[in-house]
Design an enzyme around this catalytic site. Structure first.
Site, PDB file in Angstrom:
ATOM      1  N   ASP A 196     -10.430   3.522  -3.254  1.00 41.58           N
ATOM      2  CA  ASP A 196     -11.061   2.398  -2.654  1.00 41.58           C
ATOM      3  C   ASP A 196     -12.454   2.168  -2.908  1.00 41.58           C
ATOM      4  O   ASP A 196     -13.322   3.078  -2.920  1.00 41.58           O
ATOM      5  CB  ASP A 196     -11.024   2.285  -1.086  1.00 41.58           C
ATOM      6  CG  ASP A 196      -9.597   2.088  -0.629  1.00 41.58           C
ATOM      7  OD1 ASP A 196      -8.698   1.984  -1.503  1.00 41.58           O
ATOM      8  OD2 ASP A 196      -9.341   1.975   0.774  1.00 41.58           O
TER       9      ASP A 196
ATOM     10  N   ASP B  93       0.772  -1.260  -0.021  1.00 42.19           N
ATOM     11  CA  ASP B  93       0.171  -0.045   0.121  1.00 42.19           C
ATOM     12  C   ASP B  93       0.936   1.273   0.050  1.00 42.19           C
ATOM     13  O   ASP B  93       1.914   1.282   0.076  1.00 42.19           O
ATOM     14  CB  ASP B  93      -0.720  -0.006   1.323  1.00 42.19           C
ATOM     15  CG  ASP B  93      -2.243   0.343   1.012  1.00 42.19           C
ATOM     16  OD1 ASP B  93      -2.676   1.413   0.141  1.00 42.19           O
ATOM     17  OD2 ASP B  93      -3.140   0.135   1.775  1.00 42.19           O
TER      18      ASP B  93
HETATM   19  C1  GLA Z   1      -5.904   1.354   1.576  1.00 42.58           C
HETATM   20  C2  GLA Z   1      -6.083   0.310   0.376  1.00 42.58           C
HETATM   21  C3  GLA Z   1      -7.475  -0.535   1.105  1.00 42.58           C
HETATM   22  C4  GLA Z   1      -7.004  -1.185   2.411  1.00 42.58           C
HETATM   23  C5  GLA Z   1      -6.743  -0.327   3.330  1.00 42.58           C
HETATM   24  C6  GLA Z   1      -6.155  -0.876   4.749  1.00 42.58           C
HETATM   25  O1  GLA Z   1      -7.036   2.241   1.702  1.00 42.58           O
HETATM   26  O2  GLA Z   1      -6.615   1.185  -0.568  1.00 42.58           O
HETATM   27  O3  GLA Z   1      -7.445  -1.470   0.054  1.00 42.58           O
HETATM   28  O4  GLA Z   1      -5.943  -1.953   2.063  1.00 42.58           O
HETATM   29  O5  GLA Z   1      -5.860   0.633   2.768  1.00 42.58           O
HETATM   30  O6  GLA Z   1      -5.683   0.094   5.801  1.00 42.58           O
END
Ligand code: GLA
Length: 414
Positions: free
Chosen positions: A209, A151
């Site tokens: 997301d 990430d």
């Molecule tokens: C980000 C990612 C998500 C998830 C969260 C976890 O927002 O895009 O897919 O992995 O972090 O904290």
């Protein structure tokens, strides 16, 4: 005796061993990965017992045998570092340790992924890997992990740093002693389709997301605005569809997880930003569109308690075959007008998959001809949801009736 001949031999021996090592570490995802990801259902609240239950349910529900053979652990597993700076799991959530969990998942003939972040802390505020890339990659390899979602929270906005940080982790994984695939997760903000494969990623997120909703209703000018508006199925589709030329075996656009079957689950990250849930028609559309787009298929609903509709959507073999087709092409959006979108995905055996989506709130009757999309002559069309096989007329014209938010998918046969 050292002579020229011996030196030459030594040189070739070293070169050969390097080539073999490089090959062994070349983790190839020849088709989009499929599995279960912990994030949308559990959020940060994960533990070994529930992950094992999920793995069991994947086997019992036939999902594993249909190709969903990964368990992807997302954020929330970390417990800091020990006195040698080795990253460790949270001892309360994972009392048996990570190796035990990995062995359990492997014993089910499944693979397993772990999560970290290219900064000091993850998005959830947990220990991350910046500055510890080689040490952490080695730890992940020793535990036996097959995949790393990496990430980008807490990292700077520029592209150069992202390329450097992802390349470094990719190097570290290659040196870890185990094949570990790398999923790049910087949400499309630095156009990763242009560099992620070179930086060592096998897939890269293309958007903010996903939330459990159909459409934000906002005409997005800057895709980054979706971070605060909340991305629905259609918001993500509109970004990811344009990137069809970049997808290929071992290099996939990742439009984020499947929200199928979540029904607005309260408390889950997918319910934030108006993620109040979708209808089964909409969930079926997501499955259809993600399969047409050769997207990784990461289930996030509770596979231990699926209702009949959710199970039917996730286990449609014909649709999964479109996703896993070995040609590895992402569908091209060939039509996008009057709230109708048409997608065409070439398949390895000269068949063609075609998807027709109605984004409006009314029933639609759509007529089109296969020739207008340059599809070579076909005789039959199999509706991959109703399973009906229709004869295609000589003039190659097709008529489709579609409900609001529905996607019809056909496999066109010779
Ligand atoms: C980000 C990612 C998500 C998830 C969260 C976890 O927002 O895009 O897919 O992995 O972090 O904290």
């Amino acid at each position: 005796m050292i002579n020229r001949y011996n030196i030459l031999l030594l040189f070739f021996a070293i070169l050969f061993s390097k080539l073999v090592i490089a090959q062994n570490n070349d983790y190839v995802l020849s088709t989009p990965p499929m599995g279960f990801m912990t994030w949308n259902y559990f959020g940060l609240d994960i533990n070994e017992t529930e992950i094992k239950e999920i793995a069991d349910a994947m086997v019992e529900s036939d999902l594993r045998d249909l190709g969903y053979d990964y368990i992807f652990i997302d954020d929330g597993w970390q417990g800091g570092r020990d006195k040698y700076n080795n990253i460790i799991p949270d001892p309360i959530k994972f009392p048996s340790g990570m190796k035990d969990l990995v062995d359990y998942v492997h014993s089910k003939n499944m693979k397993i992924g772990i999560y970290s972040d290219a900064a000091q802390l993850t998005c959830g505020g947990y220990t991350a890997s910046l500055g510890f890339e080689f040490q952490d990659a080695k730890t992940f390899a020793e535990w036996g992990f097959d995949y790393l979602k990496y990430d980008y929270c807490g990292a700077p906005p520029d592209r150069e740093t992202a390329i450097a940080r992802y390349s470094k982790m990719s190097e570290a994984l290659k040196e870890s002693g185990k094949d570990i695939a790398l999923g790049i997760c910087e949400w499309g903000d630095r156009k990763p389709w242009l560099w992620a494969s070179k930086a060592g990623g096998q897939l890269w997120r293309t958007t903010a997301d996903i939330r459990d909703k159909w459409y934000s209703g906002v005409d997005i000018e800057n895709p980054q605005d979706l971070h605060s508006v909340g991305a629905g199925i259609i918001d993500i589709l509109n970004i990811n569809a344009e990137l069809y030329e970049y997808a290929r075996p071992n290099a996939w656009n990742d439009p984020d997880m499947l929200i199928v079957g979540l029904y607005g689950r309260k408390g889950a990250p997918s319910s934030e930003l108006n993620g109040s849930g979708c209808s089964d028609i909409e969930y079926r559309s997501q499955m259809s569109l993600w399969c047409l787009m050769a997207a990784p298929l990461m289930i996030t609903c509770d596979v231990r308690n699926m209702n009949a509709e959710t199970k039917e959507i996730l286990t449609n073999k014909d649709i999964i075959e479109i996703n896993q087709d070995k040609l590895g092409k992402q569908a091209k959006r060939v039509y996008n007008q009057d709230e109708v979108q048409i997608f065409v995905k070439p398949l390895h055996n000269n068949d063609v998959a075609i998807g027709v989506l109605n984004t409006s709130n009314e029933d639609k009757k759509i007529n089109f001809s296969l020739t207008e999309f340059n599809i070579p002559k076909k005789n039959k069309a199999k509706d991959l949801w109703s399973k009906q096989v229709l004869k295609i007329r000589k003039d190659q014209k097709i008529k489709v009736k579609i409900k609001p938010h529905e996607t019809k998918v056909y496999r066109l046969l010779e």
